[in-house]
Scaffold this motif. Structure first.
Motif, short mmCIF file in Angstrom:
data_model
loop_
_atom_site.label_atom_id
_atom_site.label_comp_id
_atom_site.label_asym_id
_atom_site.label_seq_id
_atom_site.Cartn_x
_atom_site.Cartn_y
_atom_site.Cartn_z
N GLU A 44 49.33 -9.87 15.77
CA GLU A 44 48.84 -8.87 14.77
C GLU A 44 47.39 -8.78 14.74
OE1 GLU A 44 48.32 -6.46 11.56
OE2 GLU A 44 50.19 -6.99 12.66
N GLN A 45 46.67 -9.88 15.06
CA GLN A 45 45.21 -9.93 15.18
C GLN A 45 44.76 -9.01 16.37
OE1 GLN A 45 43.70 -11.09 12.40
NE2 GLN A 45 45.64 -11.40 11.38
N ALA A 46 45.25 -9.17 17.42
CA ALA A 46 45.05 -8.63 18.42
C ALA A 46 45.23 -6.93 18.14
CB ALA A 46 45.90 -8.70 19.54
N ARG A 47 46.20 -6.48 17.26
CA ARG A 47 46.50 -5.14 16.99
C ARG A 47 45.35 -4.66 16.03
NH1 ARG A 47 51.99 -6.43 17.27
NH2 ARG A 47 51.91 -7.34 15.17
N GLN A 48 44.90 -5.53 15.30
CA GLN A 48 43.66 -5.26 14.32
C GLN A 48 42.44 -5.26 15.19
OE1 GLN A 48 43.35 -7.36 10.50
NE2 GLN A 48 45.56 -7.63 10.46
N VAL A 49 42.22 -5.95 16.04
CA VAL A 49 41.09 -5.85 16.89
C VAL A 49 41.04 -4.78 17.75
CG1 VAL A 49 39.96 -6.93 18.96
CG2 VAL A 49 40.65 -8.43 17.30
N GLU A 51 41.71 -2.00 16.83
CA GLU A 51 41.63 -0.57 16.06
C GLU A 51 40.04 -0.45 15.60
OE1 GLU A 51 44.21 -1.18 12.75
OE2 GLU A 51 46.21 -0.65 13.50
N GLU A 52 39.24 -1.72 15.97
CA GLU A 52 37.94 -1.49 15.69
C GLU A 52 37.05 -0.66 16.45
OE1 GLU A 52 36.76 -5.79 16.13
OE2 GLU A 52 37.63 -6.32 14.44
N PRO A 53 36.22 0.10 16.18
CA PRO A 53 35.62 1.19 16.95
C PRO A 53 34.78 0.62 18.18
CG PRO A 53 35.11 1.72 14.72
CD PRO A 53 35.81 0.39 14.69
N GLU A 54 34.31 -0.55 17.84
CA GLU A 54 33.60 -1.22 19.12
C GLU A 54 34.46 -1.58 20.38
OE1 GLU A 54 31.11 -5.37 20.10
OE2 GLU A 54 31.67 -4.88 18.21
N THR A 55 35.66 -2.04 19.93
CA THR A 55 36.48 -2.50 20.83
C THR A 55 37.23 -1.26 21.55
OG1 THR A 55 37.18 -4.57 19.38
CG2 THR A 55 38.80 -3.91 21.32
N LEU A 56 37.43 -0.37 20.53
CA LEU A 56 37.94 1.01 21.34
C LEU A 56 37.01 1.50 22.36
CD1 LEU A 56 39.56 2.65 18.17
CD2 LEU A 56 40.91 1.78 20.03
N VAL A 67 42.56 5.66 25.36
CA VAL A 67 42.01 5.72 24.06
C VAL A 67 42.00 7.20 23.84
CG1 VAL A 67 40.47 5.54 22.18
CG2 VAL A 67 40.73 3.72 23.93
N GLN A 68 42.97 7.90 22.77
CA GLN A 68 42.97 9.19 22.30
C GLN A 68 42.75 9.55 21.12
OE1 GLN A 68 43.64 11.36 24.93
NE2 GLN A 68 43.99 9.81 26.53
N GLU A 69 41.94 10.36 20.85
CA GLU A 69 41.68 10.66 19.45
C GLU A 69 41.21 9.50 18.74
OE1 GLU A 69 44.48 13.22 18.01
OE2 GLU A 69 43.90 14.99 19.48
N GLY A 70 40.50 8.51 18.82
CA GLY A 70 40.20 7.31 18.32
C GLY A 70 41.33 6.31 18.13
N ARG A 71 42.37 6.47 18.98
CA ARG A 71 43.39 5.58 18.65
C ARG A 71 43.72 5.08 20.21
NH1 ARG A 71 45.86 5.28 14.01
NH2 ARG A 71 47.67 4.43 14.70
N LEU A 72 44.30 3.92 20.23
CA LEU A 72 44.63 3.10 21.54
C LEU A 72 46.15 3.58 22.03
CD1 LEU A 72 43.98 1.16 23.70
CD2 LEU A 72 45.01 -0.69 22.19
N ASP A 73 46.31 4.14 23.27
CA ASP A 73 47.63 4.62 23.65
C ASP A 73 48.05 3.11 24.24
OD1 ASP A 73 49.77 5.19 25.11
OD2 ASP A 73 48.93 7.17 25.75
N ARG A 74 48.78 2.41 23.45
CA ARG A 74 49.16 0.90 23.75
C ARG A 74 50.02 1.23 25.18
NH1 ARG A 74 47.20 -2.49 20.12
NH2 ARG A 74 47.08 -1.48 18.08
N ALA A 75 51.04 2.27 25.07
CA ALA A 75 51.87 2.29 26.39
C ALA A 75 51.18 2.42 27.63
CB ALA A 75 52.92 3.44 25.94
N ALA A 76 50.11 3.27 27.73
CA ALA A 76 49.28 3.53 28.64
C ALA A 76 48.57 2.40 29.02
CB ALA A 76 48.53 4.83 28.29
N LEU A 77 48.13 1.56 27.84
CA LEU A 77 47.14 0.38 28.55
C LEU A 77 48.44 -0.51 29.00
CD1 LEU A 77 44.60 -1.06 28.37
CD2 LEU A 77 45.05 -1.92 25.90
#
Length: 212
Positions: A44-49, A51-56, A67-77
């Motif tokens: 859960e903490q990794a998911r929140q991390v 979502e941070e702009p710096e991490t993205l 990263v698509q439109e400011g959101r991480l594509d977890r499946a692609a990663l």
């Protein structure tokens, strides 16, 4: 004499919780929370991390197109890193320090609130060398075929994909050998809960109703 209000809280003790993919760790965290224990979820903490702009920004630079439109594509990663140990390590170098910092901050909050034990729910506890910082370790386990079927039914992954992810973790036998207590999640919920109760009694953990 009573404890002075300014005195620091007693060091909190850490119960590590881990298990191979599909073992049923999430079920055990629910049971632990129901008993009043504070559970810190590394995923859960990794998911929140992530979502941070710096991490993205760092993820997009390291893994273009994830990263698509400011959101991480977890499946692609996942498709990129779970087939390449070096890329998985690169991802860990970006996210793990921030996850650890979040876990430490939450642990400090729990200690301030009077928690005596805090559960660290970490899928790769042994693989990341985090077991050395735990006072006790619970391993949840189940036979491979059962675990594979559980993951396939909930995630849509193929058998081969589940087996590939399982192969990147320590073997179950190795985890069981390093555990303080093992929970065999092959029966019903009542059976699992009885095992958990015995394990917590063995460890001397008596959760306070004030913990959450």
């Amino acid at each position: 004499m009573g404890k002075h209000p300014a005195d620091p809280p007693a060091p909190v003790r850490r119960l590590g919780l881990t298990g191979s993919i599909g073992a049923g760790k999430s079920t055990v965290t629910g049971l632990l929370r129901a008993r009043g224990l504070t559970v810190l979820d590394a995923d859960e903490q990794a998911r929140q991390v992530t979502e941070e702009p710096e991490t993205l920004a760092r993820l997009e630079k390291a893994f273009p197109g994830t990263v698509q439109e400011g959101r991480l594509d977890r499946a692609a990663l996942a498709a990129l890193v779970f087939t390449d140990p070096s890329r998985l390590a690169e991802l860990g170098a970006i996210t793990h320090p921030k996850v650890r910092a979040r876990m430490q901050a939450l642990e400090s909050q729990a200690a301030q609130a009077g928690a005596l034990w805090v559960v660290h729910d970490v899928p790769l506890l042994f693989e990341g060398g985090l077991d050395a910082g735990m006072d006790a370790i619970l391993v949840v386990d189940a036979p491979l075929d059962i675990r594979v079927q559980r993951v396939m039914s909930r995630s849509g992954l193929s058998r081969e994909e589940v087996l590939a992810r399982d192969a990147r973790q320590w073997p179950s036998a190795q985890k069981r050998a390093r555990a303080t207590a093992v929970l065999d999640n092959t029966g019903d919920l009542a059976h699992l809960e009885r095992q958990l109760g015995h394990a917590l009694k063995k460890l001397g953990i008596v959760p306070s109703v004030s913990e959450s």
